[in-house]
Design an enzyme around this catalytic site. Structure first.
Site, PDB file in Angstrom:
ATOM      1  N   HIS A  47     -20.062  40.742  36.485  1.00 40.02           N
ATOM      2  CA  HIS A  47     -19.222  41.627  37.294  1.00 40.02           C
ATOM      3  C   HIS A  47     -20.039  42.450  38.288  1.00 40.02           C
ATOM      4  O   HIS A  47     -19.545  43.392  38.891  1.00 40.02           O
ATOM      5  CB  HIS A  47     -18.320  42.484  36.408  1.00 40.02           C
ATOM      6  CG  HIS A  47     -18.886  43.813  36.017  1.00 40.02           C
ATOM      7  ND1 HIS A  47     -18.817  44.903  36.861  1.00 40.02           N
ATOM      8  CD2 HIS A  47     -19.508  44.240  34.908  1.00 40.02           C
ATOM      9  CE1 HIS A  47     -19.385  45.937  36.252  1.00 40.02           C
ATOM     10  NE2 HIS A  47     -19.818  45.559  35.087  1.00 40.02           N
ATOM     11  N   LYS A 105     -19.441  57.279  47.090  1.00 36.25           N
ATOM     12  CA  LYS A 105     -19.976  57.247  45.723  1.00 36.25           C
ATOM     13  C   LYS A 105     -19.560  58.527  45.020  1.00 36.25           C
ATOM     14  O   LYS A 105     -19.520  59.590  45.614  1.00 36.25           O
ATOM     15  CB  LYS A 105     -21.515  57.208  45.758  1.00 36.25           C
ATOM     16  CG  LYS A 105     -22.099  55.971  46.359  1.00 36.25           C
ATOM     17  CD  LYS A 105     -21.913  54.749  45.521  1.00 36.25           C
ATOM     18  CE  LYS A 105     -22.893  54.638  44.380  1.00 36.25           C
ATOM     19  NZ  LYS A 105     -22.749  53.340  43.680  1.00 36.25           N
ATOM     20  N   ASN A 156     -22.536  53.926  38.943  1.00 31.39           N
ATOM     21  CA  ASN A 156     -22.401  52.817  39.889  1.00 31.39           C
ATOM     22  C   ASN A 156     -20.969  52.679  40.426  1.00 31.39           C
ATOM     23  O   ASN A 156     -20.647  51.708  41.074  1.00 31.39           O
ATOM     24  CB  ASN A 156     -22.876  51.509  39.240  1.00 31.39           C
ATOM     25  CG  ASN A 156     -22.012  51.104  38.069  1.00 31.39           C
ATOM     26  OD1 ASN A 156     -21.120  51.844  37.663  1.00 31.39           O
ATOM     27  ND2 ASN A 156     -22.268  49.946  37.513  1.00 31.39           N
ATOM     28  N   ASN A 203     -15.897  44.696  31.274  1.00 26.95           N
ATOM     29  CA  ASN A 203     -16.274  45.339  30.012  1.00 26.95           C
ATOM     30  C   ASN A 203     -15.074  45.514  29.085  1.00 26.95           C
ATOM     31  O   ASN A 203     -14.698  46.620  28.711  1.00 26.95           O
ATOM     32  CB  ASN A 203     -16.916  46.710  30.259  1.00 26.95           C
ATOM     33  CG  ASN A 203     -18.206  46.602  31.026  1.00 26.95           C
ATOM     34  OD1 ASN A 203     -18.770  45.510  31.142  1.00 26.95           O
ATOM     35  ND2 ASN A 203     -18.696  47.702  31.538  1.00 26.95           N
ATOM     36  N   MET A 218     -24.781  49.005  47.537  1.00 24.66           N
ATOM     37  CA  MET A 218     -24.116  49.564  48.715  1.00 24.66           C
ATOM     38  C   MET A 218     -24.759  49.165  50.046  1.00 24.66           C
ATOM     39  O   MET A 218     -24.158  49.362  51.096  1.00 24.66           O
ATOM     40  CB  MET A 218     -24.023  51.086  48.602  1.00 24.66           C
ATOM     41  CG  MET A 218     -25.365  51.778  48.456  1.00 24.66           C
ATOM     42  SD  MET A 218     -25.116  53.511  47.998  1.00 24.66           S
ATOM     43  CE  MET A 218     -26.822  54.035  47.808  1.00 24.66           C
TER      44      MET A 218
END
Lengths: 138, 373
Positions: free
Chosen positions: B296, B372, B97, B222, B273
């Site tokens: 997040h 990406k 991601n 995280n 996206m």
């Protein structure tokens, strides 16, 4: 049943493994990992590498084995096609794997794997062999 | 710079970014190689090291959580394997991601906060979402083995071994926090380098120093941090673990950069996206109810397998192009797994944050160009 199949998991990716022996179960885990990352048919078994890992029990051994394969790919760029477990007890595994360095022109990347987890991890005996479940962190 | 200027040259920008930013497995910049000694400094010093190398500016530093360096990092607590995984991946976006997204401010909800953050309607924006790469993942794998043992040592009963743990003050706990701080510092440096190359791409295409890009905020996700919060009315030292979450500190907090102190810390919530992303601001209510944390991202609603099936024979690139978004990924597989349908609608997720008072909506960003890994 022999081999592996994918489990549906919203966040990550799970596999279920089946083997007549524990050795076969671990070999299928290796094959599943390659199948997650790329198309195994594109990987040539040109080189042979020795691998051994330790663990406190067979479940930890399975995670450590997959962690080793993830490391070999992510840090060293190795993709493997064939997995042979030579010896396996509750705390130690050693075997040989055959493969080649990753080549972006020939090896399509399907998914990259961050790590193998202990989440819902299971290695169990069945009537005709062994069965396991592993969830990968993607 | 305006979103309209970008729109006119979005294909050029996409190609320039794709050339500059290493994405995809095993890719790295040919002109950048990290020595082992430098890797240790990256872990110890974070953005301090990056600035010395000429990536980024002093003004950037003031707008990074913990000024781009979590104290207490100790590279000797990080395994050789983790260092090896990280060495070639510094300055790379990575897959899954992770992304770099150029967009424009579509809507402003809070004029005062937006002004403080330098955001105005129509303005071009860049979001960089990546972290500690293979280094962090290996630190995780390594310490899970340590923690499984530790849980046994300290008599902690685990419902699932992935939830293994140790007391924060134990040797295992301290070692882990020192390794994790190193991984967080690596992540700061990684994002800073990607931002630097993004600025280069903007500068080459649009002129102007620094590509006209000013850092609004860089925040961790995280991560676990030692913080003091009120528990039952008492100031208590806590280890706040923000998994799938990010920090959202309120107005007035001394860890919020001066420029934002009257409006609250900028909170970044990327969507998928195809839809949009949000900038929010931390609140007092969030500080007391969630120890200053927000989600997040939007979160997946489809497994990757389902996403693949849903994407079937569709051309994801063309579909997005029709919606005004140019997207380029290192592999089709990543694009397929990351289709909009695979995620919850970030608008819904952010409205929950806003209505619950955990964070306040400031601006909505619409994507124009997405890279990406």
């Amino acid at each position: 049943m022999e081999g592996f199949r994918y489990l549906d998991h919203t966040g990550d990716l799970g596999i279920e493994l089946f083997g007549r022996s524990r050795e076969a179960l671990f070999e299928h885990a290796g094959e599943a990992f390659t199948d997650i990352v790329t198309d195994p048919a594109t990987v040539h078994a040109s080189f042979e590498v020795e691998i051994s890992v330790d663990g406190a029990d067979v479940e930890q051994l399975l995670v450590e084995w997959l962690t080793e394969l993830i490391y070999r790919f992510d840090a060293q760029g190795w993709l493997f096609r064939r997995y042979r477990i030579r010896s396996l007890d509750d705390h130690h595994l050693s075997g040989t794997v055959q493969g080649e360095p990753y080549d972006p022109d020939r090896h399509p990347i399907r998914t990259t794997v961050k790590g193998a987890t202990y989440h819902q991890l299971e290695v169990t005996r069945t009537e005709d062999g062994w069965k396991a479940r592993v969830i990968f962190d993607l | 710079m305006s979103g309209e200027e970008i729109r006119g040259r979005s294909r050029d920008l996409m190609e320039a970014l794709f050339r500059k930013l290493p994405s995809g497995v095993g890719s790295s910049r040919k002109d950048f190689e990290l020595r082992r000694r430098d890797l240790h400094r990256v872990l110890e010093e974070g953005v301090g090291w990056t600035l010395e190398q000429g990536f980024g500016t002093r003004e950037d530093r003031a707008h990074i959580e913990a000024e781009g360096c979590i104290p207490g990092a100790d590279p000797s607590r990080v395994s050789d394997r983790a260092l090896e995984r990280g060495k070639r991946q510094l300055g790379t976006v990575g897959s899954g991601n992770h992304f770099v997204e150029v967009g424009r401010v579509q809507e402003i909800f809070d004029e005062r906060a937006a002004a403080a953050m330098g955001l105005a309607k129509g303005m071009a924006t860049v979001l960089i979402h990546t972290g500690s790469r293979g280094l962090g993942h290996q630190v995780c794998s390594d310490y899970i083995s340590v923690m499984i043992k530790a849980a046994r040592t300290y008599g902690i009963d685990l419902p699932d071994r992935q939830l293994c743990c140790a007391p924060v003050e134990s040797r295992e706990g301290r070692d882990y926090l020192a390794a994790m701080a190193g991984a967080a510092n690596f992540a700061f440096v990684n994002r800073q380098m990607i931002m630097h190359w993004t600025r280069e791409a903007f500068s080459e295409l649009f002129g102007s120093g620094n590509g006209g890009l000013e850092l609004v905020y860089d925040v961790c996700h995280n991560i676990a941090k030692l913080e003091t919060h009120r528990v039952d009315g008492m100031a208590t030292r806590l280890c706040v673990h923000r998994k799938g979450a990010t920090r959202a500190f309120p107005p007035g907090h001394r860890e919020v950069p001066e420029r934002y102190r009257h409006v609250g810390q900028p909170v970044l919530v990327p969507g998928d996206m195809g839809r949009c992303s949000y900038v929010l601001a931390g609140t007092e209510a969030g500080y007391s109810e969630t120890f200053g944390s927000a989600c997040h991202g939007a979160g997946r609603v489809m497994s990757r397998k389902q996403a693949k099936k849903a994407a079937g024979g569709r051309s994801i690139v063309r579909e997005l192009e029709e919606r005004g978004v140019m997207v380029k990924g290192a592999s089709r597989a990543t694009l397929v797994e990351e289709i909009s349908d695979a995620y919850k609608d970030v608008n819904d997720v952010v409205n929950v944050l806003h209505q619950a008072g955990i964070s306040r909506k400031v601006a909505k960003l619409a994507p124009l160009v997405v890279i990406k890994g």
